[in-house]
Design an enzyme around this catalytic site. Structure first.
Site, PDB file in Angstrom:
ATOM      1  N   ARG A  23      27.994  52.819  22.457  1.00 24.94           N
ATOM      2  CA  ARG A  23      29.119  52.079  21.853  1.00 24.94           C
ATOM      3  C   ARG A  23      30.164  53.044  21.284  1.00 24.94           C
ATOM      4  O   ARG A  23      31.344  52.734  21.228  1.00 24.94           O
ATOM      5  CB  ARG A  23      28.616  51.150  20.745  1.00 24.94           C
ATOM      6  N   CYS A  44       6.156  44.901  17.171  1.00 25.55           N
ATOM      7  CA  CYS A  44       5.759  44.049  16.042  1.00 25.55           C
ATOM      8  C   CYS A  44       5.241  42.686  16.518  1.00 25.55           C
ATOM      9  O   CYS A  44       4.570  41.984  15.777  1.00 25.55           O
ATOM     10  CB  CYS A  44       6.939  43.840  15.101  1.00 25.55           C
ATOM     11  N   PRO A 276      19.886  72.090  14.040  1.00 23.37           N
ATOM     12  CA  PRO A 276      20.958  71.093  13.886  1.00 23.37           C
ATOM     13  C   PRO A 276      21.304  70.317  15.162  1.00 23.37           C
ATOM     14  O   PRO A 276      21.943  69.255  15.087  1.00 23.37           O
ATOM     15  CB  PRO A 276      22.154  71.920  13.404  1.00 23.37           C
TER      16      PRO A 276
HETATM   17  P1  FAD Z   1       7.986  53.567  18.550  1.00 22.89           P
HETATM   18  O1  FAD Z   1       8.679  52.279  18.458  1.00 22.89           O
HETATM   19  O2  FAD Z   1       6.511  53.552  18.469  1.00 22.89           O
HETATM   20  O3  FAD Z   1       8.434  54.284  19.877  1.00 22.89           O
HETATM   21  C1  FAD Z   1       7.959  55.559  20.200  1.00 22.89           C
HETATM   22  C2  FAD Z   1       7.949  55.698  21.717  1.00 22.89           C
HETATM   23  O4  FAD Z   1       7.991  57.074  22.030  1.00 22.89           O
HETATM   24  C3  FAD Z   1       6.680  55.168  22.360  1.00 22.89           C
HETATM   25  O5  FAD Z   1       6.958  54.133  23.259  1.00 22.89           O
HETATM   26  C4  FAD Z   1       6.051  56.369  23.029  1.00 22.89           C
HETATM   27  O6  FAD Z   1       5.489  56.055  24.295  1.00 22.89           O
HETATM   28  C5  FAD Z   1       7.244  57.289  23.215  1.00 22.89           C
HETATM   29  N1  FAD Z   1       6.873  58.695  23.271  1.00 22.89           N
HETATM   30  C6  FAD Z   1       6.109  59.390  22.391  1.00 22.89           C
HETATM   31  N2  FAD Z   1       6.009  60.673  22.779  1.00 22.89           N
HETATM   32  C7  FAD Z   1       6.722  60.813  23.933  1.00 22.89           C
HETATM   33  C8  FAD Z   1       6.977  61.898  24.801  1.00 22.89           C
HETATM   34  N3  FAD Z   1       6.486  63.094  24.563  1.00 22.89           N
HETATM   35  N4  FAD Z   1       7.719  61.656  25.869  1.00 22.89           N
HETATM   36  C9  FAD Z   1       8.239  60.437  26.126  1.00 22.89           C
HETATM   37  N5  FAD Z   1       8.036  59.380  25.347  1.00 22.89           N
HETATM   38  C10 FAD Z   1       7.289  59.561  24.242  1.00 22.89           C
HETATM   39  N6  FAD Z   1       7.087  47.342  11.507  1.00 22.89           N
HETATM   40  C11 FAD Z   1       7.706  46.446  10.728  1.00 22.89           C
HETATM   41  O7  FAD Z   1       8.660  46.794  10.036  1.00 22.89           O
HETATM   42  N7  FAD Z   1       7.298  45.134  10.711  1.00 22.89           N
HETATM   43  C12 FAD Z   1       6.273  44.690  11.481  1.00 22.89           C
HETATM   44  O8  FAD Z   1       5.940  43.500  11.462  1.00 22.89           O
HETATM   45  C13 FAD Z   1       5.592  45.629  12.296  1.00 22.89           C
HETATM   46  N8  FAD Z   1       4.553  45.227  13.053  1.00 22.89           N
HETATM   47  C14 FAD Z   1       3.955  46.144  13.886  1.00 22.89           C
HETATM   48  C15 FAD Z   1       2.904  45.714  14.687  1.00 22.89           C
HETATM   49  C16 FAD Z   1       2.287  46.614  15.542  1.00 22.89           C
HETATM   50  C17 FAD Z   1       1.153  46.154  16.389  1.00 22.89           C
HETATM   51  C18 FAD Z   1       2.742  47.954  15.607  1.00 22.89           C
HETATM   52  C19 FAD Z   1       2.085  48.928  16.539  1.00 22.89           C
HETATM   53  C20 FAD Z   1       3.775  48.390  14.793  1.00 22.89           C
HETATM   54  C21 FAD Z   1       4.390  47.483  13.934  1.00 22.89           C
HETATM   55  N9  FAD Z   1       5.434  47.880  13.094  1.00 22.89           N
HETATM   56  C22 FAD Z   1       6.044  46.967  12.284  1.00 22.89           C
HETATM   57  C23 FAD Z   1       5.877  49.287  13.062  1.00 22.89           C
HETATM   58  C24 FAD Z   1       7.095  49.494  13.937  1.00 22.89           C
HETATM   59  O9  FAD Z   1       6.839  48.994  15.190  1.00 22.89           O
HETATM   60  C25 FAD Z   1       7.409  50.963  13.975  1.00 22.89           C
HETATM   61  O10 FAD Z   1       7.724  51.384  12.679  1.00 22.89           O
HETATM   62  C26 FAD Z   1       8.582  51.288  14.879  1.00 22.89           C
HETATM   63  O11 FAD Z   1       8.353  50.821  16.158  1.00 22.89           O
HETATM   64  C27 FAD Z   1       8.796  52.801  14.910  1.00 22.89           C
HETATM   65  O12 FAD Z   1       9.785  53.125  15.829  1.00 22.89           O
HETATM   66  P2  FAD Z   1       9.801  54.540  16.568  1.00 22.89           P
HETATM   67  O13 FAD Z   1      10.978  54.541  17.436  1.00 22.89           O
HETATM   68  O14 FAD Z   1       9.651  55.607  15.572  1.00 22.89           O
HETATM   69  O15 FAD Z   1       8.463  54.559  17.412  1.00 22.89           O
END
Ligand code: FAD
Length: 816
Positions: A23, A44, A276
């Protein structure tokens, strides 16, 4: 300014950063590298598909690589794993997991959003294929496949994901055990606020094991055999690990990026790492706790999304800053929701931050409008300024709204005085003219202005000598249970009876939720009496005591049994009356039930629906006392509970003459543990409305002896006997493992920690509750014990008196 942006991880933080970057810049090249088969899926929502609330699996896929390509011109590469980062030449090494090809991709800016992985502790057998965890779509599919044909599953961990999984499994009608190492579920909340979840889980058939952990996983015919730290074993089809997550930092660490003290990637408020050109967001990073100003790991979807957006802003020159995380969260547990924001009391204690707190238990909306249910709110604030530090809420309705308002108030740096003034939307179906948030503000401001001094459950449990408990509830309410040793003067009669109270004492006043206690305190203090109001009243006390004793509110029954019982009983009994007591607080539902049962014939059933969570415990207790037959109590819809009770048969003549049931126990032993058992049973029976008689004979009499010197005429042998035998409850020893008093000291220490009443306190309580204590005169004579040596209030009697009491008792025990 055109840039080449590479993003690792394509879900919450990664997808958010990618969309924002596009965007902001049409000409930039944006590549998302995702190890899994999906991007931007709703992690979630995973438990809700397992439980069937979201039947269509595709609804979890918020977008596809194709859609992101078409709409945002983002190059999304699923099944592409980043193996390494080369910060010096600004490239990443990637493996295409479909083809196995390894290639390099250069970047101008790199955003890491790899998330967090479920913790798998080094417990023997944990690698068994039926020990699963839930992080992504593949995990979800695996769990669903593994559950096929299984009748029992075990969830390990009682945080958000564990609780959501327990509910999902029960929705699939799978018998479920939930194992949790701490003594409470939802360990982020304060224990008394999480306490109602125990009852909710058990009501919904979850076999809850608190203070328990799995020490080994072994293969079994139908799945797994779990060995628990309690020594028990448990056969289960599938185990789902939900004991927490740890940040995925291997890429960052190998690239030399700085990690923080909590093990997450360290970033500044622009989401920049120690390099950075590399940004990191989401569960993998450490954030600054808003209140404690300490680095923290707070894995939540909201922060991940916001951080992704900020990283993109900063890359394109905007001065966006992340404002730290205050940990606002909510979780659904069957009919209840628990929500929190900011600092809990226990986190404040850990961090050494002095806080003040109040509890309120108002209705979610006007109680006269259908569907209202009780909401419990705890506010944590600075003692002098009243600045809001945190809040927690639990209830069936309206938790989200109150926690969100308080999260905003907290974020804006408001005080409890500001909460008094908040103008919130109101109409009967949605709230009250004085919203629960306003109520919390009024109560907290009253404390800070000195209108009323508060006291808490801990003050009541460890009662100081100058303090007297004063119950100002109605007689009907007091019948459903009170705090041991409390004086009872209903609020309506307090003014006329205020002369009975002493200015030398301090009165710890309580009602059901704290509101009438406040009025009572105002009356007392204006009459020159010292007093404090129990914040949150008897309800908060019950929840605190429930937590310290670690006793589930209802017995933990394996779910398959509960389901069977409920179906059998409910199907075969047709109530002649159905009462709606929703919105009424204790003792309202009980009074309505009594009235309805008065109007029906013996053997006929009445069903009652109520929203007061305390009703679930009150109904069985009341049935026990009154002799009516409890058929079942089960969760209804919209946060209500449904109980069915059969009216007792017409009274038949029998040995119980007073209309009350009676129990007569013989106390033979002067072992500390046996004496404790005798007194706990006596107090419990007295509280349940029994007329209790304790008949002390032989060694049991020693417990009744005064501890100090007593002048009594005795011969030499009697004197020698008197010296050799323990004098009073404080001198008793353990029947086993006494170890020269070490074992006794240990057990007394544990009792203190768990707020179990001492033996002298139990004896005093028993006497205060009307338990008759009779000493066997024949035994006294044999042992040379004189009446003057015994504490006050002891009757003397013989076998005939004992037999007479026993003949009028429905129950008798011999405690030896
Ligand atoms: P993620 O969303 O986990 O994404 C990380 C991605 O990076 C993954 O898909 C993984 O495959 C990819 N990855 C990792 N390493 C590599 C690599 N080396 N190369 C390529 N890809 C890679 N939070 C709430 O606030 N409310 C809720 O109700 C809630 N419920 C949840 C229920 C469940 C079952 C789960 C598992 C989590 C829940 N959460 C909830 C937490 C929330 O989903 C996470 O805080 C959020 O998704 C984090 O985002 P992220 O981008 O850091 O990681």
């Amino acid at each position: 300014m055109s840039q080449k942006i590479v993003i690792v991880g394509g879900v919450a933080g990664g997808a958010s950063a990618a969309a924002r970057a596009r965007r902001l810049s049409e000409e930039s090249e944006i590549i998302v590298l995702e190890r899994g088969a999906y991007v931007s899926f709703a992690n979630c929502g995973l438990p809700y598909h397992i439980g069937g609330d979201i039947p269509d699996r595709n609804r979890l896929l918020e977008t596809t690589p194709e859609q992101l390509g078409k709409q945002f011109r983002i190059d999304v590469r699923i099944r592409n794993e980043v193996l390494a980062i080369q910060p010096l030449d600004k490239t990443v090494e990637v493996r295409n997991l479909e083809t196995g090809t390894v290639y390099r991709e250069s970047y101008d800016a790199l955003i890491l959003s790899p998330g967090a992985e479920p913790v798998r502790p080094a417990v023997p057998g944990i690698d068994h294929p039926n020990v699963l965890s839930l992080r992504n779509m593949d995990d979800m599919d695996r769990i669903i496949r593994a559950l096929e044909g299984k009748t029992h599953a075990t969830v390990i961990g009682g945080g958000y994901i564990g609780l959501e999984m327990a509910e999902a499994l029960r929705h699939r009608n799978i018998a479920t055990t939930l194992i949790q190492r701490p003594n409470q579920v939802m360990n982020l909340a304060d224990p008394e606020m999480a306490m109602p979840l125990n009852q909710e889980l058990q009501l919904n058939g979850v076999d809850l094991r608190l203070g328990t952990e799995v020490v080994a996983y072994d293969p079994a015919t139908n799945g797994l055999k779990l060995t628990l730290n309690t020594g028990e074993t448990l056969e289960t089809g599938v185990a789902i690990l939900a004991i927490g997550v740890k940040p995925e930092t291997s890429l960052a660490q190998a690239a030399g990026l700085t990690l923080g003290p909590r093990g997450g990637i360290q970033v500044n408020d622009r989401m920049q790492t120690s390099d950075p050109s590399i940004y990191a967001v989401g569960d993998a990073v450490e954030v600054m706790d808003w209140v404690t100003r300490q680095p923290a790991l707070i894995p939540l979807a909201g922060p991940a999304n916001r951080q992704g957006r900020i990283a993109a802003d900063v890359i394109f020159g905007r001065d966006s800053r992340y404002r730290d995380t205050q940990g606002t969260a909510i979780c659904k547990v069957f009919n209840l929701a628990i929500g929190m924001t900011g600092l809990s009391e226990k986190a404040a204690k850990r961090a050494g931050i002095p806080v003040e707190k109040v509890y309120v238990h108002p209705f979610s909306h006007a109680s006269y409008y259908p569907g209202a249910s009780q909401l419990s709110l705890k506010l944590v604030f600075e003692p002098v300024s009243g600045k809001i530090l945190g809040a927690q809420a639990i209830g069936a309705d309206g938790v989200d709204k109150r926690i969100d308002v308080l999260a905003v108030a907290r974020g804006a740096g408001m005080t409890v005085f500001d909460l008094e003034e908040l103008e919130l939307s109101y109409a009967p179906p949605y709230g009250s003219a004085k919203d629960p948030v306003n109520m919390a503000g009024f109560v907290a401001a009253n404390v800070l202005r000195g209108d009323v001094k508060p006291c808490y459950a801990a003050d009541v449990i460890n009662l100081a000598p100058q303090c007297v408990l004063l119950d100002v509830r109605t007689a009907e309410e007091a019948m459903t249970g009170t705090i041991p040793g409390a004086l009872h003067i209903p609020l309506d009669r307090l003014r006329e009876r205020v002369g009975e109270l002493s200015k030398e004492k301090e009165y710890l006043v309580f009602c059901k939720v704290g509101q009438r206690g406040y009025t009572a305190c105002r009356i007392l203090s204006q009459n020159g009496l010292n007093c404090r109001n129990l914040s949150g009243g008897y309800l908060t006390y019950q929840r605190t005591v429930g937590e310290t004793s670690v006793q589930p509110a209802l017995p933990s029954t394996p779910a398959n049994q509960i389901v069977a019982e409920k179906t059998d009983r409910t199907d075969s009994i047709t109530p002649v009356k159905i009462i709606d007591a929703c919105g009424l607080q204790c003792p309202g539902p009980i009074l309505q039930l009594k009235q309805a049962l008065d109007d029906v014939k013996p053997g006929e059933a009445v069903s009652i629906r109520a929203t007061d969570p305390g009703f679930v415990c009150d109904v069985p207790a009341w049935c026990n006392t009154t002799g009516h037959q409890m058929v079942h109590v089960s969760p209804g819809d919209k946060g209500s509970y449904l109980a069915t009770v059969i009216k007792r048969a017409a009274e038949t003549p029998g040995p119980v003459t007073s209309g009350k049931r009676a129990m007569t126990n013989v106390v033979f032993s002067d072992d500390f543990d046996k004496a404790m058992a005798a007194l706990i049973i006596a107090n419990g029976a007295a509280a349940a409305g029994y007329e209790v008689t304790l008949f002390f004979t032989f060694w049991g009499i020693n417990m009744l002896r005064k501890s100090g010197p007593v002048v009594a005429k005795k011969n030499l042998i009697e004197k020698m006997f008197g010296i050799m035998m323990p004098k009073g409850p404080d001198k008793l020893t353990l029947s086993k493992m006494n170890m020269g008093g070490l074992g006794l000291a240990m057990i007394k220490g544990i009792m203190k920690k768990k707020s179990v009443m001492t033996l002298p306190a139990l004896m005093a309580q028993a006497q205060a509750s009307g338990v008759r204590m009779i000493v066997c005169t024949m035994s006294m004579d044999l042992m040379g014990i004189k009446k003057e040596e015994l504490i006050d209030g002891i009757e003397e009697g013989g076998v005939a008196m004992y037999v007479d009491h026993l003949s009028r008792s429905g129950a008798g025990l011999f405690i030896a």
